[in-house]
Design a protein around this motif. Structure first.
Motif, mmCIF file in Angstrom:
data_model
loop_
_atom_site.group_PDB
_atom_site.id
_atom_site.type_symbol
_atom_site.label_atom_id
_atom_site.label_comp_id
_atom_site.label_asym_id
_atom_site.label_seq_id
_atom_site.Cartn_x
_atom_site.Cartn_y
_atom_site.Cartn_z
ATOM 1 N N LEU A 53 76.027 96.559 60.441
ATOM 2 C CA LEU A 53 75.639 95.335 61.139
ATOM 3 C C LEU A 53 76.024 95.438 62.616
ATOM 4 O O LEU A 53 77.164 95.759 62.943
ATOM 5 N N VAL A 54 75.078 95.170 63.500
ATOM 6 C CA VAL A 54 75.310 95.265 64.937
ATOM 7 C C VAL A 54 74.965 93.932 65.595
ATOM 8 O O VAL A 54 74.008 93.252 65.214
ATOM 9 N N ASN A 55 75.744 93.568 66.590
ATOM 10 C CA ASN A 55 75.617 92.287 67.276
ATOM 11 C C ASN A 55 74.432 92.310 68.247
ATOM 12 O O ASN A 55 74.585 92.464 69.451
ATOM 13 N N THR A 56 73.236 92.139 67.696
ATOM 14 C CA THR A 56 72.011 92.089 68.487
ATOM 15 C C THR A 56 71.360 90.720 68.326
ATOM 16 O O THR A 56 71.818 89.881 67.553
ATOM 17 N N ASP A 57 70.265 90.518 69.044
ATOM 18 C CA ASP A 57 69.533 89.255 68.914
ATOM 19 C C ASP A 57 69.017 89.066 67.493
ATOM 20 O O ASP A 57 68.884 87.937 67.012
ATOM 21 N N ILE A 58 68.712 90.178 66.815
ATOM 22 C CA ILE A 58 68.237 90.087 65.433
ATOM 23 C C ILE A 58 69.332 89.500 64.550
ATOM 24 O O ILE A 58 69.092 88.600 63.735
ATOM 25 N N TRP A 59 70.535 89.984 64.715
ATOM 26 C CA TRP A 59 71.683 89.480 63.960
ATOM 27 C C TRP A 59 71.951 88.018 64.294
ATOM 28 O O TRP A 59 72.199 87.185 63.416
ATOM 29 N N LYS A 60 71.875 87.682 65.574
ATOM 30 C CA LYS A 60 72.170 86.318 66.002
ATOM 31 C C LYS A 60 71.177 85.301 65.450
ATOM 32 O O LYS A 60 71.479 84.114 65.379
ATOM 33 N N SER A 61 69.996 85.780 65.058
ATOM 34 C CA SER A 61 68.971 84.870 64.547
ATOM 35 C C SER A 61 69.185 84.515 63.075
ATOM 36 O O SER A 61 68.498 83.640 62.543
ATOM 37 N N LEU A 62 70.131 85.166 62.426
ATOM 38 C CA LEU A 62 70.386 84.873 61.017
ATOM 39 C C LEU A 62 70.937 83.465 60.819
ATOM 40 O O LEU A 62 71.684 82.960 61.665
ATOM 41 N N GLU A 63 70.579 82.870 59.707
ATOM 42 C CA GLU A 63 71.183 81.583 59.324
ATOM 43 C C GLU A 63 72.686 81.789 59.137
ATOM 44 O O GLU A 63 73.123 82.783 58.572
ATOM 45 N N ARG A 64 73.483 80.858 59.632
ATOM 46 C CA ARG A 64 74.926 81.080 59.747
ATOM 47 C C ARG A 64 75.627 81.314 58.413
ATOM 48 O O ARG A 64 76.568 82.106 58.317
ATOM 49 N N ASN A 65 75.211 80.624 57.347
ATOM 50 C CA ASN A 65 75.859 80.851 56.054
ATOM 51 C C ASN A 65 75.654 82.276 55.584
ATOM 52 O O ASN A 65 76.575 82.920 55.066
ATOM 53 N N LEU A 66 74.443 82.785 55.788
ATOM 54 C CA LEU A 66 74.166 84.172 55.429
ATOM 55 C C LEU A 66 74.961 85.113 56.323
ATOM 56 O O LEU A 66 75.535 86.111 55.852
ATOM 57 N N ALA A 67 75.019 84.781 57.610
ATOM 58 C CA ALA A 67 75.766 85.616 58.546
ATOM 59 C C ALA A 67 77.233 85.706 58.145
ATOM 60 O O ALA A 67 77.835 86.785 58.155
ATOM 61 N N ASN A 68 77.809 84.586 57.781
ATOM 62 C CA ASN A 68 79.224 84.582 57.387
ATOM 63 C C ASN A 68 79.468 85.384 56.117
ATOM 64 O O ASN A 68 80.494 86.057 55.974
ATOM 65 N N SER A 69 78.532 85.337 55.189
ATOM 66 C CA SER A 69 78.692 86.098 53.952
ATOM 67 C C SER A 69 78.630 87.596 54.222
ATOM 68 O O SER A 69 79.309 88.386 53.568
ATOM 69 N N VAL A 70 77.815 87.990 55.196
ATOM 70 C CA VAL A 70 77.741 89.407 55.573
ATOM 71 C C VAL A 70 79.057 89.846 56.197
ATOM 72 O O VAL A 70 79.596 90.916 55.874
#
Length: 252
Positions: free
Chosen positions: A191-208
């Motif tokens: 997982l890399v901190n790009t705009d693609i990553w930033k566009s994820l829904e936050r609950n999913l992002a936190n689970s990752v």
């Protein structure tokens, strides 16, 4: 360390601001390389060229469709006309799609492989002749943690399969060209901190994030630094390898 002065580096997919290609191009330029910004996005190409120029680096832009053999050959010809050599190829261009195998179509599979694997093949094949004539070359291919752990956040099984194919292709090629002074290696980002990553829904992002021992995404600069090493003189005895850059989310 990692001195790249007067080396000519082609970075595919380096026109986009959404992924890591632009950072790779800027990082190699910062080490003294002359950069070829190769992308299908005309506006993005110029933005990256301007960013490199603003830091005192040298770059040209070439419009490239990696799925077209004619486009790839034209790109190589333009680079040789401009610089007379190609020392480094970073195969960064890639696409993804989040879809289940059950819902996936053959067109989906073909589209992902056309860019991620077949495009990488075309670009690699096209630079081998000039690299062999020089007796020197560095090829760095972008794979993914998804290739090794069986999926991730952004891509389906076709994405994982295409990035696993990159690993196998790279190892075989490394054996073929080792005596020509050419090394072939991969980096496999997590997982890399790009705009693609930033566009994820936050609950999913936190689970990752919960699945990453270091507790954060990687930064584009951390990926680019590893690529700069593999592209350098210091990595002259490394070939057929992959560097996992994933914060511990997958360990071999």
């Amino acid at each position: 360390m990692f001195e790249l002065t007067n080396r000519v580096a082609v970075v595919t997919g380096s026109g986009s601001a959404r992924g890591i290609g632009r950072t790779i191009a800027l990082t190699l330029a910062g080490q003294g390389a002359k950069i070829v910004v190769a992308d299908i996005n005309r506006d993005g190409i110029q933005e990256t060229v301007d960013a490199i120029a603003s830091t005192g680096g040298e770059a040209i832009g070439v419009e490239l469709n990696v799925t077209s053999e004619d486009s790839v050959r034209s790109m190589v010809e333009q680079v040789l006309q401009a610089f007379g050599r190609i020392d480094i190829l970073v195969n960064n261009a890639g696409i993804s799609q989040k879809v289940s195998v059950e819902e996936m179509t053959l067109d989906d599979m073909t589209r992902i492989f056309s860019v991620n694997m077949f495009g990488l093949f075309l670009c690699t094949q096209a630079v081998l002749e000039p690299m062999k004539k020089q007796g020197y070359g560095r090829i760095v291919n972008l794979s993914s943690v998804s290739a090794k752990r069986g999926g991730g956040v952004f891509g389906g099984a076709h994405y994982s399969a295409s990035k696993a194919a990159v690993l196998g292709f790279s190892k075989n090629l490394a054996r073929e060209v080792a005596k020509e002074g050419i090394t072939v290696n991969c980096v496999a980002p997590g997982l890399v901190n790009t705009d693609i990553w930033k566009s994820l829904e936050r609950n999913l992002a936190n689970s990752v994030i919960d699945g990453i021992p270091m507790g954060r995404p990687g930064e584009t600069e951390e990926i680019a630094s590893a690529i700069a090493f593999l592209a350098s003189e210091e990595a002259s005895y490394i070939t057929g390898e992959e560097i996992d850059i994933n914060g511990g989310s997958h360990m071999d």
